[in-house]
Design an enzyme around this catalytic site. Structure first.
Site, PDB file in Angstrom:
ATOM      1  N   GLY A 190      33.996  37.912  27.940  1.00 40.43           N
ATOM      2  CA  GLY A 190      34.606  38.603  28.550  1.00 40.43           C
ATOM      3  C   GLY A 190      35.648  39.192  29.784  1.00 40.43           C
ATOM      4  O   GLY A 190      36.808  40.126  29.495  1.00 40.43           O
ATOM      5  N   ARG A 191      34.483  39.628  30.374  1.00 43.38           N
ATOM      6  CA  ARG A 191      33.977  40.155  31.449  1.00 43.38           C
ATOM      7  C   ARG A 191      35.379  39.992  31.977  1.00 43.38           C
ATOM      8  O   ARG A 191      36.378  41.080  33.403  1.00 43.38           O
ATOM      9  CB  ARG A 191      33.111  40.505  32.239  1.00 43.38           C
ATOM     10  CG  ARG A 191      32.689  41.790  31.861  1.00 43.38           C
ATOM     11  CD  ARG A 191      31.417  42.020  33.306  1.00 43.38           C
ATOM     12  NE  ARG A 191      30.224  41.874  32.115  1.00 43.38           N
ATOM     13  CZ  ARG A 191      28.622  42.471  32.717  1.00 43.38           C
ATOM     14  NH1 ARG A 191      28.290  42.441  33.748  1.00 43.38           N
ATOM     15  NH2 ARG A 191      28.136  42.595  31.432  1.00 43.38           N
TER      16      ARG A 191
END
Ligand SMILES: Cc1cc2nc3c(=O)[nH]c(=O)nc-3n(C[C@H](O)[C@H](O)[C@H](O)COP(=O)(O)OP(=O)(O)OC[C@H]3O[C@@H](n4cnc5c(N)ncnc54)[C@H](O)[C@@H]3O)c2cc1C
Ligand code: SF4
Lengths: 104, 539
Positions: B260-261
């Site tokens: 999810g970066r």
């Protein structure tokens, strides 16, 4: 030789004529906290801010017990237990949620 | 170009010169000394506190030599790395890391013991580890030059035979002639202030390329780490316990510390500040987490923030190749480059051999640093020995692409450089830091950046460099410029998404591109594909 002059990786300090260290190039400081760890007399405080200068006085720092705190945490100095001996990073693999990859 | 010898120049002759004194350099120095070589180690900062490991704690890829455990370890990142790692290399690194970690225990590193009495060797505390390494290196008789960045390699027609640099404390030049040189200067994080990384500007890549070495995997160079916006502490493991929020406390859907970066990056690109809170960490674990990575908490404690209960703003800081995988191409088991006498280790060398196109951090990097350091130290010692007695007395000359001239010549005949090093550095940072250029790549964006970066290079590569401590910044600027160009040239050539390399115009893996990309050249850069050894890692 003053340890901060010696150990600072980015050469922030200069030695003055009297031999004392002087913060000469604060803009080169990479906030790595190394000088604080090495300072045997707890004379240094590295601000947590990477990009802005923080104005503090020595009294403020001493009164909240922050000065020298990082050295104490990692257990350097006489009579202290080294953090390495009680470091439980390895156990983290057992407790971290197993999603994705281990980052560091 | 020859460095003009001055009276104040420190001149040394040795068998092996190691450039860089992080884990890779110190292991290289120790190993070469153990093989009977005379060794000099030069570090830009201070060997023992400088580099990416020294201020942190690191996890280490220490795996018991049991078939099943080793197999799992090898598979753990094989697919994430785009199947570019090699089975044999992973085996060698696992073996060497196991041996080195056990040696550290024998040399006095105090590993922790769990409640059942088992010793745990999967981690090292940076300050402790590197202080011990310095002590061991000194005890082995290695001559250490602190605050002595190398500026250029020295060579003759037979290959590399030393390096020259300057002392940043005192300003005197130094020159070491050697039978073999190990480059262990770390990666390139483009002066982003990621923890411990501002000494890591790709100097070794530049010097190696000037000698004719090639790079590999430079497209895998866009590691970004989560950190509080105000802080340099890019320790990211604990963000697995984080939830991510907007200012009003509503949840950022899909944001996370690993996959999810990108979501965080996209929000930041939209100018929406993202906040984190480690509210998924169970209360009973919190004290344990504090011991594990203490410096993670340092900035919070100083700000009066409790990261388990308070929201704090986060950002993504570029760590480039430090937690990427690209670096100097190595051609055999001794970590030799294609240039005789030149070896590479640690972040300076490509790490694709054990993690392909992805690492992110965590254990492989530390394992690679200590293992490749050992391999390179041994290789360099053997090479120096093969040259015989007088190897270090060769007539070698400097290889810098921009002429490095002595202070006296400079003062009398040369103008002050028209463009300050800081300006070049800013120009490069503007191309490599933005998420919409480096994290999310496209042909158009890469082409634009390359056009500007090529111009920076053309300007900087002809400017004579004044041999004093100012030379360091100019060489750093040149190294960052050429590193960025290799990154984007190989990123352009890889028309797919693999490992950490993301192309928004080619969002999928293309199985026909399962090869490594080797870049070479300084003024004109060329990219070629190299097959990955076919012995696959089996399930
Ligand atoms: C915040 C952070 C956390 C990390 N955590 C982990 C982890 O948990 N597990 C893991 O495996 N990896 C981790 N890594 C990666 C790991 O730190 C690196 O892979 C490792 O430090 C590489 O070692 P090295 O010796 O190659 O380089 P470094 O440790 O970076 O040392 C390079 C040295 O070269 C010197 N140098 C640079 N240029 C010159 C020059 N021109 N002349 C002379 N000397 C020069 C520098 O001063 C420095 O001392 C982390 C990295 C960061 C940034
Ligand atoms: S915190 Fe700043 S001054 Fe202190 S050692 Fe690190 S870079 Fe040097």
């Amino acid at each position: 030789m003053w340890l901060c002059i010696k150990v600072c990786p980015t050469n922030v300090f200069d030695r003055t004529e009297t031999g004392l260290p002087l913060i000469a190039r604060q803009e080169d400081c990479q906030t790595c906290f190394i000088c604080e760890v090495y300072c045997p007399v707890d004379a240094l405080y590295v601000s947590p801010y990477a990009d802005i200068k923080q104005q503090v006085t020595e009294q403020e720092l001493v009164s909240v017990g922050i000065i020298g705190s990082w050295r104490e945490i990692i257990g350097w100095g006489r009579g202290r237990t080294r953090l390495a001996e009680i470091d439980e990073t390895p156990f983290i693999d057992r407790i971290l949620p197993p999603q994705g990859t281990i980052s560091s | 170009m020859n460095l003009h010898k001055q009276d104040s120049t420190l001149q040394l002759e040795t068998d092996v010169l190691v450039i860089g004194g992080g884990p890779a350099g110190t292991w290289a120095a120790l190993t070469a000394a153990a093989k009977g070589s005379k060794v000099v180690l030069a570090d830009k900062g201070y060997c023992g506190s400088s580099g990416a490991t020294a201020p942190s704690g690191t996890g280490v890829w220490y795996v018991e030599p049991e078939v099943k455990q080793r197999q799992e370890a090898k598979l753990s990142r094989y697919f994430m790395g785009g199947r570019l790692a090699e089975n044999d290399w992973m085996d060698r690194v696992l073996d060497q890391t196991y041996e080195n970690m056990n040696r550290l225990a024998g040399w006095g590193y105090s590993f922790p013991i769990d409640p059942e009495g088992n010793v745990f060797r999967q981690g090292l505390q940076g300050p402790e580890y590197m202080r011990l390494m310095r002590k061991l290196v000194k005890r082995a008789g290695v001559k250490i030059l602190d605050h002595s960045p190398a500026l250029e390699l020295l060579a003759d027609e037979h290959g590399v035979g030393g390096a020259a640099g300057v002392s940043t404390q005192g300003g005197d030049p130094w020159r070491v002639t050697a039978g073999a040189v190990v480059i262990a200067t770390g990666g390139c994080a483009f002066l982003s202030k990621a923890l411990g990384c501002n000494v890591l500007t790709g100097d070794g890549y530049l010097m190696a390329a000037e000698a004719g070495a090639e790079m590999s995997g430079m497209e895998f160079s866009n590691a970004y780490a989560i950190s509080p916006t105000f802080s340099s502490v890019t320790k990211t493991a604990y963000y697995r316990y984080a939830s991510f929020y907007y200012e009003d406390g509503s949840v950022v859907e899909g944001a996370g510390s690993t996959k999810g970066r990108s979501v965080i990056a996209k929000k930041l690109l939209e100018n929406r500040q993202v906040y984190a809170r480690l509210d998924q960490a169970p209360a009973d674990l919190q004290p344990l987490l504090r011991v594990g990575q203490t410096n993670f908490f340092l900035p919070f404690d100083r700000m009066g923030i409790n990261p388990f209960t308070d929201m704090f703003p986060v950002t993504l800081r570029l760590e480039g190749t430090v937690r990427g995988t690209g670096g100097i191409h190595i051609v055999d088991d001794t970590c030799a480059t294609k240039v005789p006498g030149l070896y590479a280790a640690g972040d300076a060398a490509t790490r694709e051999l054990i993690c392909g196109g992805f690492t992110g951090g965590g254990s492989h990097n530390a394992a690679w640093a200590m293992s490749s350091g050992s391999f390179a130290g041994e290789g360099a010692a053997a090479y120096a020995k093969s040259l015989g007695q007088h190897a270090a007395r060769r007539e070698v000359h400097g290889l810098s692409s921009a002429p490095i001239v002595s202070s006296r010549t400079y003062g009398s005949t040369l103008q002050k450089p028209p463009i300050a090093a800081e300006e070049y550095i800013r120009a490069v940072q503007e191309e490599v830091m933005p998420y919409d250029r480096n994290l999310f790549r496209s042909d158009e964006g890469l082409r634009d950046s390359l056009y500007r970066l090529d111009r920076v290079w053309k300007s900087i590569r002809h400017e004579p460099i004044h041999l004093d401590y100012q030379a360091v910044k100019r060489r750093e600027a040149a190294a960052m410029t050429v590193t960025a160009r290799w990154m984007y040239r190989s990123a352009q050539a890889r028309t797919e998404t693999r490992g950490m390399h993301k192309r928004i115009d080619y969002p999928d893996v293309d199985e026909t591109q399962r090869y490594r990309l080797i870049t070479s050249g300084l003024d004109d850069i060329s990219v070629r594909a190299q097959r990955v050894s076919e012995e696959a890692v089996s399930l």
